[in-house]
Design a protein around this motif. Structure first.
Motif, PDB file in Angstrom:
ATOM      1  N   MET A 186       0.792  -1.165   0.075  1.00 50.91           N
ATOM      2  CA  MET A 186       0.013   0.029  -0.064  1.00 50.91           C
ATOM      3  C   MET A 186       1.035   1.262   0.231  1.00 50.91           C
ATOM      4  N   TYR A 187       0.296   2.273  -0.617  1.00 54.48           N
ATOM      5  CA  TYR A 187       1.041   3.381  -0.524  1.00 54.48           C
ATOM      6  C   TYR A 187       1.101   4.342   0.714  1.00 54.48           C
ATOM      7  N   LYS A 188       2.106   4.891   0.899  1.00 53.73           N
ATOM      8  CA  LYS A 188       2.147   5.570   2.094  1.00 53.73           C
ATOM      9  C   LYS A 188       2.371   7.143   1.600  1.00 53.73           C
ATOM     10  N   LEU A 189       1.311   7.949   2.385  1.00 55.42           N
ATOM     11  CA  LEU A 189       1.148   9.496   2.280  1.00 55.42           C
ATOM     12  C   LEU A 189       2.295  10.047   2.682  1.00 55.42           C
ATOM     13  N   ASN A 190       3.168  10.947   1.646  1.00 58.62           N
ATOM     14  CA  ASN A 190       4.014  11.787   2.182  1.00 58.62           C
ATOM     15  C   ASN A 190       3.431  13.075   2.400  1.00 58.62           C
ATOM     16  N   VAL A 191       4.317  14.081   3.154  1.00 63.34           N
ATOM     17  CA  VAL A 191       3.956  15.252   3.521  1.00 63.34           C
ATOM     18  C   VAL A 191       3.339  16.124   2.420  1.00 63.34           C
ATOM     19  N   LEU A 192       3.904  16.068   1.224  1.00 66.17           N
ATOM     20  CA  LEU A 192       3.287  16.565  -0.038  1.00 66.17           C
ATOM     21  C   LEU A 192       1.879  16.364  -0.268  1.00 66.17           C
ATOM     22  N   ASP A 193       1.702  14.893  -0.193  1.00 69.19           N
ATOM     23  CA  ASP A 193       0.339  14.503  -0.564  1.00 69.19           C
ATOM     24  C   ASP A 193      -0.669  14.971   0.569  1.00 69.19           C
ATOM     25  N   LYS A 194      -0.363  14.992   1.873  1.00 71.57           N
ATOM     26  CA  LYS A 194      -1.268  15.388   2.864  1.00 71.57           C
ATOM     27  C   LYS A 194      -1.348  17.001   2.776  1.00 71.57           C
ATOM     28  N   LEU A 195      -0.544  17.754   2.287  1.00 70.95           N
ATOM     29  CA  LEU A 195      -0.566  19.256   2.173  1.00 70.95           C
ATOM     30  C   LEU A 195      -1.564  19.279   0.884  1.00 70.95           C
ATOM     31  N   SER A 196      -1.349  18.421  -0.041  1.00 68.54           N
ATOM     32  CA  SER A 196      -2.234  18.798  -1.229  1.00 68.54           C
ATOM     33  C   SER A 196      -3.711  18.521  -0.826  1.00 68.54           C
ATOM     34  N   PHE A 197      -4.073  17.338   0.003  1.00 72.72           N
ATOM     35  CA  PHE A 197      -5.464  16.912   0.423  1.00 72.72           C
ATOM     36  C   PHE A 197      -6.162  18.208   0.908  1.00 72.72           C
ATOM     37  N   ILE A 198      -5.122  18.957   1.950  1.00 77.05           N
ATOM     38  CA  ILE A 198      -5.701  20.041   2.586  1.00 77.05           C
ATOM     39  C   ILE A 198      -6.138  21.156   1.653  1.00 77.05           C
ATOM     40  N   PHE A 199      -4.988  21.516   0.637  1.00 81.05           N
ATOM     41  CA  PHE A 199      -5.236  22.425  -0.221  1.00 81.05           C
ATOM     42  C   PHE A 199      -6.478  21.948  -1.222  1.00 81.05           C
ATOM     43  N   ILE A 200      -6.552  20.949  -1.511  1.00 86.97           N
ATOM     44  CA  ILE A 200      -7.745  20.649  -2.292  1.00 86.97           C
ATOM     45  C   ILE A 200      -8.891  20.815  -1.705  1.00 86.97           C
ATOM     46  N   ILE A 201      -9.090  20.450  -0.564  1.00 89.58           N
ATOM     47  CA  ILE A 201     -10.374  20.498   0.324  1.00 89.58           C
ATOM     48  C   ILE A 201     -10.680  22.056   0.496  1.00 89.58           C
ATOM     49  N   ILE A 202      -9.695  22.868   0.680  1.00 93.25           N
ATOM     50  CA  ILE A 202      -9.735  24.511   0.653  1.00 93.25           C
ATOM     51  C   ILE A 202     -10.552  24.920  -0.613  1.00 93.25           C
ATOM     52  N   GLY A 203      -9.672  24.522  -1.756  1.00 92.54           N
ATOM     53  CA  GLY A 203     -10.236  24.982  -2.914  1.00 92.54           C
ATOM     54  C   GLY A 203     -11.731  24.215  -3.334  1.00 92.54           C
ATOM     55  N   ALA A 204     -11.875  22.974  -3.087  1.00 87.18           N
ATOM     56  CA  ALA A 204     -13.274  22.756  -3.269  1.00 87.18           C
ATOM     57  C   ALA A 204     -14.469  23.290  -2.400  1.00 87.18           C
ATOM     58  N   ILE A 205     -14.073  23.687  -1.229  1.00 83.96           N
ATOM     59  CA  ILE A 205     -15.124  24.564  -0.182  1.00 83.96           C
ATOM     60  C   ILE A 205     -15.120  26.072  -0.826  1.00 83.96           C
ATOM     61  N   ASN A 206     -14.317  26.420  -1.268  1.00 78.28           N
ATOM     62  CA  ASN A 206     -14.162  27.835  -2.127  1.00 78.28           C
ATOM     63  C   ASN A 206     -14.968  27.887  -3.018  1.00 78.28           C
ATOM     64  N   TRP A 207     -14.773  26.821  -4.253  1.00 77.35           N
ATOM     65  CA  TRP A 207     -15.601  26.791  -5.346  1.00 77.35           C
ATOM     66  C   TRP A 207     -17.201  26.559  -5.030  1.00 77.35           C
ATOM     67  N   GLY A 208     -17.380  25.877  -4.009  1.00 76.24           N
ATOM     68  CA  GLY A 208     -18.875  25.578  -3.634  1.00 76.24           C
ATOM     69  C   GLY A 208     -19.603  26.786  -3.041  1.00 76.24           C
ATOM     70  N   LEU A 209     -18.696  27.617  -2.373  1.00 81.54           N
ATOM     71  CA  LEU A 209     -19.276  28.788  -1.786  1.00 81.54           C
ATOM     72  C   LEU A 209     -19.469  29.884  -2.997  1.00 81.54           C
ATOM     73  N   ILE A 210     -18.412  29.844  -3.825  1.00 82.62           N
ATOM     74  CA  ILE A 210     -18.656  30.800  -4.958  1.00 82.62           C
ATOM     75  C   ILE A 210     -19.687  30.380  -5.666  1.00 82.62           C
ATOM     76  N   GLY A 211     -20.053  29.160  -5.999  1.00 87.13           N
ATOM     77  CA  GLY A 211     -21.249  28.651  -6.761  1.00 87.13           C
ATOM     78  C   GLY A 211     -22.557  28.927  -6.092  1.00 87.13           C
ATOM     79  N   LEU A 212     -22.820  28.815  -4.953  1.00 91.70           N
ATOM     80  CA  LEU A 212     -23.854  28.683  -4.031  1.00 91.70           C
ATOM     81  C   LEU A 212     -24.242  30.126  -3.625  1.00 91.70           C
ATOM     82  N   PHE A 213     -23.183  30.939  -3.132  1.00 91.06           N
ATOM     83  CA  PHE A 213     -23.560  32.377  -2.536  1.00 91.06           C
ATOM     84  C   PHE A 213     -22.602  33.599  -3.125  1.00 91.06           C
TER      85      PHE A 213
END
Length: 72
Positions: free
Chosen positions: A1-28
């Motif tokens: 199984m692939y182990k997550l490195n620091v870059l992958d973990k940071l990428s997940f955080i930034f993707i979540i921030i981006g997704a929430i931001n785009w959702g809020l732009i679309g909704l409100f």
């Protein structure tokens, strides 16, 4: 199984921030990154957007790594 490195973990955080931001732009029509780093987006805001974009590319590569590890 692939182990997550620091870059992958940071990428997940930034993707979540981006997704929430785009959702809020679309909704409100509310740009959280623009609010936090001032409107119009200044240099720091642009860096955040660039990091979110790079994170998206990293997540595509992550999917290929995961696919490869499942085949083994």
């Amino acid at each position: 199984m692939y182990k997550l490195n620091v870059l992958d973990k940071l990428s997940f955080i930034f993707i979540i921030i981006g997704a929430i931001n785009w959702g809020l732009i679309g909704l409100f029509n509310l740009n959280i990154v623009g609010l936090v780093f001032s409107e119009p987006v200044n240099l720091i805001g642009r860096i955040v957007y660039i990091l979110i974009g790079i994170s998206g590319i990293d997540m595509v590569l992550f999917l290929f790594k995961m696919r490869k590890s499942f085949k083994e």
